[in-house]
Every structure is written in structure tokens, then in C-alpha cells.
Write a protein that holds these residues in place. Structure first.
Motif, PDB file in Angstrom:
ATOM      1  N   PRO A 159      -7.562  21.100   9.073  1.00  0.00           N
ATOM      2  CA  PRO A 159      -7.915  19.760   9.498  1.00  0.00           C
ATOM      3  C   PRO A 159      -8.153  19.712  11.421  1.00  0.00           C
ATOM      4  CG  PRO A 159      -5.502  19.716   9.111  1.00  0.00           C
ATOM      5  CD  PRO A 159      -5.967  20.818   8.409  1.00  0.00           C
ATOM      6  N   ALA A 160      -8.032  20.903  11.658  1.00  0.00           N
ATOM      7  CA  ALA A 160      -8.041  21.114  12.955  1.00  0.00           C
ATOM      8  C   ALA A 160      -9.068  21.758  12.986  1.00  0.00           C
ATOM      9  CB  ALA A 160      -7.030  21.476  13.674  1.00  0.00           C
ATOM     10  N   THR A 161      -9.697  21.518  14.088  1.00  0.00           N
ATOM     11  CA  THR A 161     -11.149  22.706  14.796  1.00  0.00           C
ATOM     12  C   THR A 161     -10.681  23.840  15.391  1.00  0.00           C
ATOM     13  OG1 THR A 161     -10.984  21.367  17.145  1.00  0.00           O
ATOM     14  CG2 THR A 161     -12.693  20.970  15.225  1.00  0.00           C
ATOM     15  N   GLN A 162      -9.288  23.705  15.784  1.00  0.00           N
ATOM     16  CA  GLN A 162      -8.401  25.742  15.766  1.00  0.00           C
ATOM     17  C   GLN A 162      -7.352  25.071  15.688  1.00  0.00           C
ATOM     18  OE1 GLN A 162      -8.809  25.945  20.025  1.00  0.00           O
ATOM     19  NE2 GLN A 162      -7.353  23.722  19.966  1.00  0.00           N
ATOM     20  N   ILE A 163      -7.560  26.944  15.360  1.00  0.00           N
ATOM     21  CA  ILE A 163      -5.559  26.817  15.396  1.00  0.00           C
ATOM     22  C   ILE A 163      -4.661  26.799  16.188  1.00  0.00           C
ATOM     23  CG2 ILE A 163      -3.957  29.230  14.065  1.00  0.00           C
ATOM     24  CD1 ILE A 163      -5.798  30.112  11.941  1.00  0.00           C
ATOM     25  N   GLU A 164      -3.622  26.841  16.076  1.00  0.00           N
ATOM     26  CA  GLU A 164      -2.870  26.317  17.106  1.00  0.00           C
ATOM     27  C   GLU A 164      -1.578  27.248  16.711  1.00  0.00           C
ATOM     28  OE1 GLU A 164      -1.441  22.234  18.789  1.00  0.00           O
ATOM     29  OE2 GLU A 164      -3.136  21.658  16.584  1.00  0.00           O
ATOM     30  N   TRP A 165      -1.617  28.821  17.025  1.00  0.00           N
ATOM     31  CA  TRP A 165      -0.444  29.562  17.086  1.00  0.00           C
ATOM     32  C   TRP A 165       0.859  28.962  17.208  1.00  0.00           C
ATOM     33  CZ3 TRP A 165      -1.704  32.493  13.242  1.00  0.00           C
ATOM     34  CH2 TRP A 165      -4.043  32.653  13.333  1.00  0.00           C
ATOM     35  N   TRP A 183       9.574  38.295  21.338  1.00  0.00           N
ATOM     36  CA  TRP A 183       8.634  37.966  20.718  1.00  0.00           C
ATOM     37  C   TRP A 183       8.089  36.279  20.638  1.00  0.00           C
ATOM     38  CZ3 TRP A 183       6.587  35.255  15.865  1.00  0.00           C
ATOM     39  CH2 TRP A 183       5.471  35.117  15.964  1.00  0.00           C
ATOM     40  N   SER A 184       8.513  35.277  20.309  1.00  0.00           N
ATOM     41  CA  SER A 184       8.469  33.872  20.360  1.00  0.00           C
ATOM     42  C   SER A 184       8.487  33.086  21.786  1.00  0.00           C
ATOM     43  CB  SER A 184       9.463  33.295  20.101  1.00  0.00           C
ATOM     44  OG  SER A 184      10.924  33.353  20.329  1.00  0.00           O
ATOM     45  N   GLY A 185       8.899  34.603  22.503  1.00  0.00           N
ATOM     46  CA  GLY A 185       9.014  33.782  23.998  1.00  0.00           C
ATOM     47  C   GLY A 185      10.056  32.250  24.659  1.00  0.00           C
ATOM     48  N   LEU A 227       7.443  35.003  27.435  1.00  0.00           N
ATOM     49  CA  LEU A 227       8.855  34.351  28.220  1.00  0.00           C
ATOM     50  C   LEU A 227       8.259  34.357  29.414  1.00  0.00           C
ATOM     51  CD1 LEU A 227      10.741  37.800  27.474  1.00  0.00           C
ATOM     52  CD2 LEU A 227      11.588  35.467  26.928  1.00  0.00           C
ATOM     53  N   PHE A 228       7.770  34.524  30.854  1.00  0.00           N
ATOM     54  CA  PHE A 228       7.100  34.047  31.845  1.00  0.00           C
ATOM     55  C   PHE A 228       5.400  33.946  31.829  1.00  0.00           C
ATOM     56  CE2 PHE A 228      10.852  35.464  32.600  1.00  0.00           C
ATOM     57  CZ  PHE A 228      12.076  34.829  33.044  1.00  0.00           C
ATOM     58  N   GLU A 229       5.319  33.239  32.669  1.00  0.00           N
ATOM     59  CA  GLU A 229       3.721  33.155  32.792  1.00  0.00           C
ATOM     60  C   GLU A 229       3.532  32.879  34.874  1.00  0.00           C
ATOM     61  OE1 GLU A 229       0.934  30.274  30.581  1.00  0.00           O
ATOM     62  OE2 GLU A 229       3.319  28.930  30.032  1.00  0.00           O
ATOM     63  N   TYR A 230       2.376  33.533  35.031  1.00  0.00           N
ATOM     64  CA  TYR A 230       1.903  32.930  36.053  1.00  0.00           C
ATOM     65  C   TYR A 230       1.225  32.500  37.044  1.00  0.00           C
ATOM     66  CZ  TYR A 230       2.993  38.281  35.630  1.00  0.00           C
ATOM     67  OH  TYR A 230       3.996  39.475  35.566  1.00  0.00           O
ATOM     68  N   TRP A 231       1.208  31.722  37.914  1.00  0.00           N
ATOM     69  CA  TRP A 231       1.117  30.716  38.987  1.00  0.00           C
ATOM     70  C   TRP A 231       0.409  30.617  40.089  1.00  0.00           C
ATOM     71  CZ3 TRP A 231       5.774  30.172  36.360  1.00  0.00           C
ATOM     72  CH2 TRP A 231       6.457  29.226  35.533  1.00  0.00           C
ATOM     73  N   ASP A 232      -0.493  30.186  40.235  1.00  0.00           N
ATOM     74  CA  ASP A 232      -1.740  30.121  41.393  1.00  0.00           C
ATOM     75  C   ASP A 232      -0.557  29.660  42.984  1.00  0.00           C
ATOM     76  OD1 ASP A 232      -2.838  28.267  43.959  1.00  0.00           O
ATOM     77  OD2 ASP A 232      -4.532  29.452  42.792  1.00  0.00           O
ATOM     78  N   SER A 233      -0.662  30.566  43.961  1.00  0.00           N
ATOM     79  CA  SER A 233       0.112  30.613  44.830  1.00  0.00           C
ATOM     80  C   SER A 233       0.331  29.374  45.747  1.00  0.00           C
ATOM     81  CB  SER A 233      -0.135  32.062  45.495  1.00  0.00           C
ATOM     82  OG  SER A 233      -1.500  31.568  45.998  1.00  0.00           O
ATOM     83  N   ASN A 234      -0.581  28.407  45.132  1.00  0.00           N
ATOM     84  CA  ASN A 234      -0.907  26.920  46.195  1.00  0.00           C
ATOM     85  C   ASN A 234       0.330  26.671  45.505  1.00  0.00           C
ATOM     86  OD1 ASN A 234      -3.290  27.860  47.864  1.00  0.00           O
ATOM     87  ND2 ASN A 234      -4.087  27.538  46.546  1.00  0.00           N
ATOM     88  N   VAL A 235       0.183  26.981  44.303  1.00  0.00           N
ATOM     89  CA  VAL A 235       0.594  25.876  43.561  1.00  0.00           C
ATOM     90  C   VAL A 235       2.345  25.879  43.722  1.00  0.00           C
ATOM     91  CG1 VAL A 235       1.510  24.953  40.666  1.00  0.00           C
ATOM     92  CG2 VAL A 235      -0.971  25.401  41.588  1.00  0.00           C
ATOM     93  N   GLY A 249      -3.948  36.435  23.866  1.00  0.00           N
ATOM     94  CA  GLY A 249      -4.490  35.660  25.475  1.00  0.00           C
ATOM     95  C   GLY A 249      -3.376  34.441  24.905  1.00  0.00           C
ATOM     96  N   ASN A 250      -2.660  33.995  24.172  1.00  0.00           N
ATOM     97  CA  ASN A 250      -1.399  32.964  23.222  1.00  0.00           C
ATOM     98  C   ASN A 250      -0.197  33.002  24.242  1.00  0.00           C
ATOM     99  OD1 ASN A 250       0.115  30.849  22.859  1.00  0.00           O
ATOM    100  ND2 ASN A 250      -1.980  30.883  20.625  1.00  0.00           N
ATOM    101  N   ALA A 251      -0.161  32.506  25.625  1.00  0.00           N
ATOM    102  CA  ALA A 251       0.515  31.727  26.511  1.00  0.00           C
ATOM    103  C   ALA A 251       1.665  31.102  26.083  1.00  0.00           C
ATOM    104  CB  ALA A 251       0.068  30.705  27.941  1.00  0.00           C
TER     105      ALA A 251
END
Length: 428
Positions: A164-170, A223-225, A280-288, A274-276
Motif C-alpha cells: 500500500p505504500a510507495t516504499q518499504i520501511e525496514w 542488530w536492532s540498535g 545504536l548511535f548516529e552522528y550529528w552535525d557539529s553545529n547541532v 543506509g538504514n539509520a
């Protein structure tokens, strides 16, 4: 170990294998929500698990359970705290809630959970051969089935034209689970159980199914983060070590470390590219990152804003709250509706106010302390208590005391701790 078809084994298979498979069959989705609003509502309320608990209660009644024969052995403060809880629960549901049907269903569910716990306690008591390993083994086998099903769904996803959607949300494609964090919380609790099971074994014990189940459960959790699950496993182990006043041996630490390292490596290799959602951790812009408030909210996946919004809304109705499940319609943060506030204390307060939360927290605290003291006298039950502690820790950051599948597991663990610690040493 030869497994007999005891009630504990049957209940373990139901909780660990059957119900996760049924949920995966009833709610097959590759998107955040089911296409049907009615079906999605039953998924959010996890109605199949509630029905299962009710059926087990009926099974216990069929086997001769009478609550009047159990209640006299309950400490006197439990009924008092329970009555206070019921006043807050039903007062907010019947007289305050703006969505009384949903609040009513959740409130009835809370009563079913308690009846389910009594049922597990009774059914375990009716059998001469009750092993806590039955439940643990069933959870491990269920994890194997869940792993196979998850791999199948990810490897053989349907074409977009059939969705029903246009993409798979993993991140929302885990079989039978609302999202990947929901999945990781389940595997994390099982990982805590097998961590404690391994730590309780002899250092020179050969590799066994416990090592395999630990490897599998810790790998799926990484694996699930799900950071809350990793924290919960660590704290449950810490509680066990402090309570026993004894560190694991160097050999056991090495054994667990090697298994964890191998599982983590495999888990990272299998994360969808490519699926964030699985990190477990993500990287953010230094200004943020320089903005402490924004960074804290991002690190907590929006929990800071949600907690503040929940707390502010509770202050508007402090004594009885807004009804069971009211976070979903009373608190609007981050432009989407949260089914629960990701913190069980705030969940109790906004749902049932000071009145209901006081009774619920008293009961939860008293039962946990009592279970802890019983396990200190019966160390072989540590895997069960480790599962409880991991779920309670996660409940500070997730919805383990909101979703029935997790409450079902918590109640079963509590019931078995109490029943097995009651048995005389001469019983097998």
C-alpha cells in the motif's frame, strides 16, 4: 535435558514461540501502520496477547484454581495498594478519559494481566516437575523461530507494486512487532535471561544451548540498535553481581565477551544498508551538537520533549490523570502521536494520576523487592529475575509496562519466581 509437557513448558512455548508467530501472521506489515485503522488499533493494543492471557486464566479455572484460596497468602498491604490502584484506574477511565473505549480496553487488560499471573502461579503449583529452565528454553527456541521468520521477510520482501505504500520501511518490517525498537526490547530481555544463565554456570561447563541462545539474542539486540536494551542487559548483570557480592571469573567474562564480540560483528554486517533505524548511535552535525538541549533530545530520540509534554499535561489533572493510554491523544510532540510516554512512571501518572500511580508503584516495588529476596535464597532463579530487571529498566525508556506482550512475560517471570521459591527442597 528432557522436557516434559508441564504447564510451565506449555506456557513458555505459548509466550516465546506461539504468540510471536501469531502476531507476525496477523500483522504482516512493511510500513509503520496497518492499512486498516481497526486492525492497527488491535495491533497497538496487542489484543491477541490479552486474549491469550484470558484463555490461560480460563485454563487455570478449569484446572481448579480458586482465587479465594490464593488471596489469603497475599501480604495485607497488597489488597490495600490494589484498591487504591483500582480507584485511580477506573476513576480516570470512566469519568475523565476523552476516549473511554480505548481507556476501558487498556484498564480491563491491566486486570487480565494480574489474573494471568495468578494463573501461572497456580498452574506451576499443580505440577510435580516444574523447572524454570522450561520457560527459558522455550524463549530461546522462540527466538530461533523469530530469527528465521525475520530473515525470510527481509530477504524475500514483496515488490512495491503489491504494497500500500510507495516504499518499504525496514524499521517497521519486523514480523509482528510495531517497530525495530519493539523487537529489540523483546530480544534484549531474553538476552538478559541467558546472560544470567551463563553466569550461573560452572566456568568449565562445555558450550551448550545457553551459549547459542545468548549469542543469538545479544546479536539480534545489537542488530536492532536498541540502546535501552543494551543498557538494561548491563544493569541487570550489575544488579546480579552486586547482589551476589561476587564478580564473574575471568574465564566467564572472556567467554561472554567473545560471544558478544562475534555477535556484534555479525549484527553490524547484517544491518540493512543506509538504514539509520538499526544503528545504536548516529552522528550529528557539529553545529547541532553545540546546542545541548537539541542534542540531548536527538540522542534520546525525542524523549526529552515527550517527557516534558507528558509531565505538563499530567499537571493539569494531577489526582486522576487523563485515563489509561491517554498519552496517545493528550500529548502531541514531534508532530506524531506516541502510544505511551516511554517512561512507566509518567505513564502511570498521566493515565491514573497520583491516586492510581501510588497504588501501582507500591505494588510493583513490593513485588520486585520480594522477588529479589526470594532469588537471593534461590540463586538458580537468577535468569528469571534478570529478565524482570531488564524489562523494568527498559520501561524507564520504552513501553514495557504498556504493551501486553511484555507485561505478559513480566507476569510469568514474577509468578514463577514466587512459585518455584515456594517449593520444598524435596520436590523435583
Amino acid at each position: 535435558m528432557r522436557v516434559h509437557a508441564t504447564p510451565v513448558w506449555i506456557i513458555g512455548v505459548i509466550i516465546g514461540v506461539l504468540m510471536p508467530m501469531i502476531a507476525a501472521w496477523v500483522y504482516p506489515t512493511y510500513t509503520t501502520m496497518m492499512p486498516s485503522p481497526v486492525v492497527e488499533w488491535t495491533r497497538l493494543q496487542e489484543i491477541p496477547f490479552v486474549i491469550c492471557e484470558a484463555l490461560i486464566f480460563l485454563w487455570a479455572l478449569y484446572r481448579g484454581m480458586e482465587l479465594r484460596n490464593i488471596l489469603p497468602f497475599v501480604p495485607r498491604d497488597y489488597p490495600i495498594a490494589g484498591a487504591v490502584f483500582m480507584v485511580g484506574l477506573w476513576g480516570s477511565t470512566l469519568f475523565v478519559s476523552k476516549v473511554p473505549i480505548t481507556s476501558l480496553v487498556i484498564s480491563i487488560t491491566m486486570v487480565v494481566h494480574v489474573l494471568f499471573a495468578f494463573s501461572v502461579y497456580y498452574l506451576a503449583a499443580k505440577n510435580l516437575k516444574v523447572y524454570q529452565e522450561h520457560l527459558v528454553l522455550a524463549l530461546g527456541l522462540g527466538l530461533v523461530a523469530l530469527t528465521v521468520l525475520t530473515a525470510f521477510r527481509f530477504l524475500f520482501a514483496p515488490q512495491l507494486a503489491y504494497l500500500p505504500a510507495t516504499q518499504i520501511e525496514w524499521g517497521a518490517s519486523l514480523p509482528g512487532f510495531i517497530n525495530v525498537r519493539h523487537f529489540g526490547s523483546w530480544t534484549g530481555a531474553i538476552a538478559a535471561i541467558f546472560t544470567a544463565a551463563l553466569m550461573a554456570r560452572r566456568d568449565d561447563a562445555p558450550l551448550s544451548r545457553y551459549d547459542f541462545f545468548f549469542f543469538l539474542s545479544i546479536g539480534l539486540t545489537i542488530w536492532s540498535g536498541t540502546r535501552a536494551a543494551v543498557l538494561a542487559i548491563s544493569l541487570s548483570v550489575l544488579i546480579m553481581v552486586i547482589s551476589n557480592r561476587r564478580l564473574p571469573s575471568i574465564r566467564m567474562i572472556g567467554r561472554l565477551s567473545l560471544l558478544t564480540g562475534a555477535a556484534a560483528l555479525l549484527a553490524f554486517l547484517l544491518i540493512p544498508y543506509g538504514n539509520a533505524s538499526f544503528l545504536l548511535f548516529e552522528y550529528w552535525d557539529s553545529n547541532v551538537a553545540q546546542n545541548v538541549a537539541v542534542n540531548a533530545d536527538q540522542i534520546s530520540s525525542g524523549r526529552m520533549s515527550l517527557w516534558y509534554g507528558t509531565y505538563s499535561k499530567w499537571l493539569e489533572a494531577p489526582w486522576f490523570g487523563w485515563g489509561s493510554g491517554s498519552t496517545f491523544w493528550e500529548v502531541f510532540e514531534l508532530n506524531w502521536r506516541h502510544t505511551q510516554p516511554h517512561n512507566f512512571i509518567l505513564q502511570f501518572l498521566i493515565s491514573w494520576g497520583i491516586v492510581g500511580a501510588a497504588g501501582a508503584l507500591w505494588l510493583l516495588g513490593r513485588v520486585t523487592v520480594s522477588a529479589h529476596n526470594r532469588v537471593l535464597a534461590n540463586p538458580e532463579l537468577w535468569p528469571l529475575l534478570a529478565g524482570v530487571y531488564s524489562l523494568l529498566v527498559m520501561a524507564m525508556l520504552e513501553g514495557m509496562l504498556h504493551y501486553p506482550r511484555f507485561i505478559m512475560l513480566i507476569m510469568a517471570l514474577y509468578a514463577l519466581i514466587f512459585r518455584l521459591s515456594d517449593r520444598s527442597p524435596t520436590e523435583s
